[in-house]
Design an enzyme around this catalytic site. Structure first.
Site, mmCIF file in Angstrom:
data_model
loop_
_atom_site.group_PDB
_atom_site.id
_atom_site.type_symbol
_atom_site.label_atom_id
_atom_site.label_comp_id
_atom_site.label_asym_id
_atom_site.label_seq_id
_atom_site.Cartn_x
_atom_site.Cartn_y
_atom_site.Cartn_z
ATOM 1 N N ARG A 68 0.842 -1.193 0.000
ATOM 2 C CA ARG A 68 0.000 0.000 0.000
ATOM 3 C C ARG A 68 0.874 1.239 0.000
ATOM 4 O O ARG A 68 1.934 1.262 0.623
ATOM 5 C CB ARG A 68 -0.921 0.023 1.229
ATOM 6 C CG ARG A 68 -2.114 -0.904 1.101
ATOM 7 C CD ARG A 68 -3.050 -0.802 2.298
ATOM 8 N NE ARG A 68 -2.407 -1.271 3.503
ATOM 9 C CZ ARG A 68 -1.864 -0.501 4.423
ATOM 10 N NH1 ARG A 68 -1.893 0.815 4.309
ATOM 11 N NH2 ARG A 68 -1.297 -1.014 5.495
ATOM 12 N N ASP A 274 -9.509 -9.645 8.976
ATOM 13 C CA ASP A 274 -8.992 -8.307 8.667
ATOM 14 C C ASP A 274 -9.986 -7.169 8.926
ATOM 15 O O ASP A 274 -9.574 -6.096 9.329
ATOM 16 C CB ASP A 274 -8.543 -8.261 7.199
ATOM 17 C CG ASP A 274 -7.689 -7.048 6.873
ATOM 18 O OD1 ASP A 274 -6.808 -6.711 7.677
ATOM 19 O OD2 ASP A 274 -7.904 -6.440 5.811
HETATM 20 C C1 OXD Z 1 -3.233 -4.545 5.230
HETATM 21 C C2 OXD Z 1 -3.894 -5.705 4.595
HETATM 22 O O1 OXD Z 1 -2.302 -3.974 4.632
HETATM 23 O O2 OXD Z 1 -4.778 -6.279 5.255
HETATM 24 O O3 OXD Z 1 -3.629 -4.185 6.342
HETATM 25 O O4 OXD Z 1 -3.586 -6.049 3.449
HETATM 26 MN MN MN Z 2 -5.294 -5.276 7.064
#
Ligand code: OXD
Ligand code: MN
Length: 580
Positions: A68, A274
């Site tokens: 990210r 998540d």
């Molecule tokens: C993060 C993911 O970067 O869950 O948190 O991919």
């Molecule tokens: Mn994550």
């Protein structure tokens, strides 16, 4: 049947991006396989060993597109204050001009896929429809694992105009022309220049956290970066917990925990690894659903020893990104097993253990269907969710934070979450291992001013006397030689056991300036070889360290100016007072 608003939006997007072809995805098996064949044909995917990893594929991303990109992620609200000091802000008008220009004609020569998806269980009041338009077949294939895609989403949408509009293009993959923009007021997302999961699978971080957190604020619920598990005790009682941990801090491992031999009569059920959407139920308890249907997990460090459930989940019907490839066509990554004598690294270059560099990228990922996880909860798709008894906040802290402590009450728990910190990991671009504040593990994912987010959390606590209890955990404390003091992984169940005892009015604790810490005897350490000193160190609250911590927290809080809820300063003053 298709919503007019959706048709109109797709026409408009096509006018701007000018694709050669438009494909509406129905989410079927047939469509998935056709896409895979196409990507095998053009080299986007490599087929893995069909016998050992049936229906599994490897994707190698552009080497600059592996995590990210938080510095290129923007919240586009009319006023910068509404994005707050922890988000990058761009005015909607500037975004429309600057980023809009990059979308002009960006799909020429490409196919535009229209991907309707549903976040949340079918028929659930929690669930939301989104539509992602993308020119990346890799994104489509991953979305099919991570969300309920295609027909079912259109059925939920009906003729409504209420859906999250996500526009994604690989653009030219250049970091100079990469933007991930969120328009919370319009429930829209624009992402260009990256194919990486967190930037490009728009149902995940962009919709289910950044956009959903704003909706949750407005509608009175919570959209959180949390795992959800059910812990079943030997009598068969299941207690559900939700836990917020920063990226790559072991959420997936905790979500799929296998009890150690001493606690073999316990069982941990996975609901999500998540993201959690949480709402107050009619009974006043907080109920949670996992909006996703797959795991986008960090591969390195995942093994039969650390996470056998993940290893089974990812062994078929999965997509691997930036892992290494062995000569027999199986995926490999650091920590999976003894290294192969030879492999192709994540960029496809020949690699041996003597190469002096990792074979897999540290943020290499697997995308695996949740239903394949042996520990998946029988309730993971319940439309009303599961009732949460405790919320865990946790980070990666070598020092300061003890193994576990319980907040005094909800407001103090919000302070604990708001002041959380963790060492940075490879999940985002940038320096690794520096301590940064990451409130509720939402720093990169909150779609509005975090001061208002803390206020929202405080308000949620006033709505019901049955809110979950709040705890903080830290599996990563080290001794003076830098060795981990706590074995972690399955042994973390010992900490969960104490938490569950506390929730049920049992479990001995000592009151400390930061909260309730278990007495050494209250932790079930049977069968674990841990010295008395190590246990003492793990549970130790050092007033000097905490005074420094309090100063760092104050420094963070000051960034929010007057907007920070007074309750948090009050909790801060109380902490200082208790520290003496
Ligand atoms: C993060 C993911 O970067 O869950 O948190 O991919
Ligand atoms: Mn994550």
């Amino acid at each position: 049947m298709c919503s007019r608003a959706l048709n109109e939006w797709i026409e408009e997007v096509a006018r701007v991006t000018q694709p050669d072809r438009i494909v509406w995805c129905d989410g079927s098996e047939r469509e998935y396989h056709a896409l895979l064949e196409q990507m095998l044909g053009d080299g986007t995917l490599l087929r893995l060993n069909e016998r050992k990893y049936p229906n599994c594929y490897l994707h190698r991303s552009h080497p600059t597109d592996v995590a990210r990109t938080e510095h290129l992620t923007f919240i586009c609200t009319p006023k910068p204050e509404d994005a707050g000091p922890t988000n990058n802000w761009m005015s909607p008008q500037e975004a429309r001009e600057r980023v809009g220009a990059l979308f002009r004609g960006c799909m020429k020569g490409r196919t535009m896929y229209v991907v309707p998806y549903l976040m949340g269980p079918p028929g659930s009041p929690f669930s939301e429809v989104g539509v992602e338009v993308t020119d990346s077949p890799y994104v489509v294939a991953n979305m099919r694992i991570m969300t309920r895609m295609g027909k079912i989403a259109l059925e939920h949408l009906g003729d409504s105009e209420h859906f999250v509009r996500g526009l994604h293009s690989l653009g030219d993959l250049s970091p100079e022309r990469r933007y991930i923009c969120h328009f919370p007021e319009e429930r829209a997302i624009w992402s260009i220049g990256s194919g990486y999961g967190g930037n490009a699978l728009l149902g995940k971080k962009c919709h289910s956290l950044r956009i959903a957190s704003v909706e949750a604020r407005d509608e009175g619920w919570l959209a959180e970066h949390m795992l959800i598990i059910g812990v079943e005790d030997p009598e068969g009682n299941v207690t559900y917990l939700a836990g917020a941990f920063p990226s790559a801090c072991g959420k997936t491992n905790l979500a799929m925990l296998v009890p150690p031999p001493a606690l073999s009569r316990y069982k941990v059920w996975t609901v999500g690894d998540d993201i959690a959407w949480l709402r107050l139920g009619p009974d006043g308890r907080l109920w949670a659903v996992n909006p996703e249907t797959g795991f986008f997990g960090v591969a390195p460090g995942t093994s039969v020893k650390t996470n056998p459930n993940a290893m089974i989940a990812l062994s078929r019907n999965s997509i691997f990104t930036n892992v290494a490839l062995t000569p027999e066509g199986t995926p490999w990554w650091e920590g999976m097993s003894d290294p192969p004598e030879f492999a192709y690294d994540w960029q496809g270059k020949p690699w041996t253990p003597a190469s002096g560099r990792p074979a897999a990228h540290p943020n290499a990922r697997y995308t695996a269907p949740a239903r394949q996880c042996p520990s998946i909860s029988p309730h993971w798709e319940d439309p009303q969710g599961v009732p949460i008894s405790a919320i865990l906040f946790g980070g990666r802290r070598a020092r300061v934070a003890p193994l576990v402590y319980e907040a005094f009450d909800w407001a103090h728990g919000v302070f604990v979450g708001a002041s959380m910190a963790s060492e940075t990991t490879a999940a985002a671009m940038g320096e690794i291992g520096v301590v940064r504040r990451d409130p509720m593990a939402m720093l990169p994912f909150c779609g509005y001013n975090m001061a208002d987010y803390f206020r929202h959390w405080l308000w949620m606590g006033t709505r019901s006397p049955r809110m979950p209890r709040i705890f903080h955990v830290n599996w990563f404390r080290t001794d003076e030689r830098g060795q981990f003091l706590w074995p972690g992984f399955g042994e973390n169940l010992r900490v969960l056991k104490w938490i569950i005892e506390r929730v049920n009015g049992r479990g001995d604790a000592e009151e400390t300036p930061i909260g309730y810490v278990p007495t050494p005897e209250a932790l079930d350490l049977e069968g674990l070889t841990l010295s008395k000193e190590a246990v003492r160190e793990l549970l130790h609250v050092d007033p000097n360290e905490w005074r420094q911590e309090a100063e760092a927290i104050a420094e963070f809080f000051r960034r929010f100016g007057d907007r920070l809820p007074e309750e948090l300063w009050q909790a801060h003053r109380q902490l200082l007072r208790r520290l003496g």
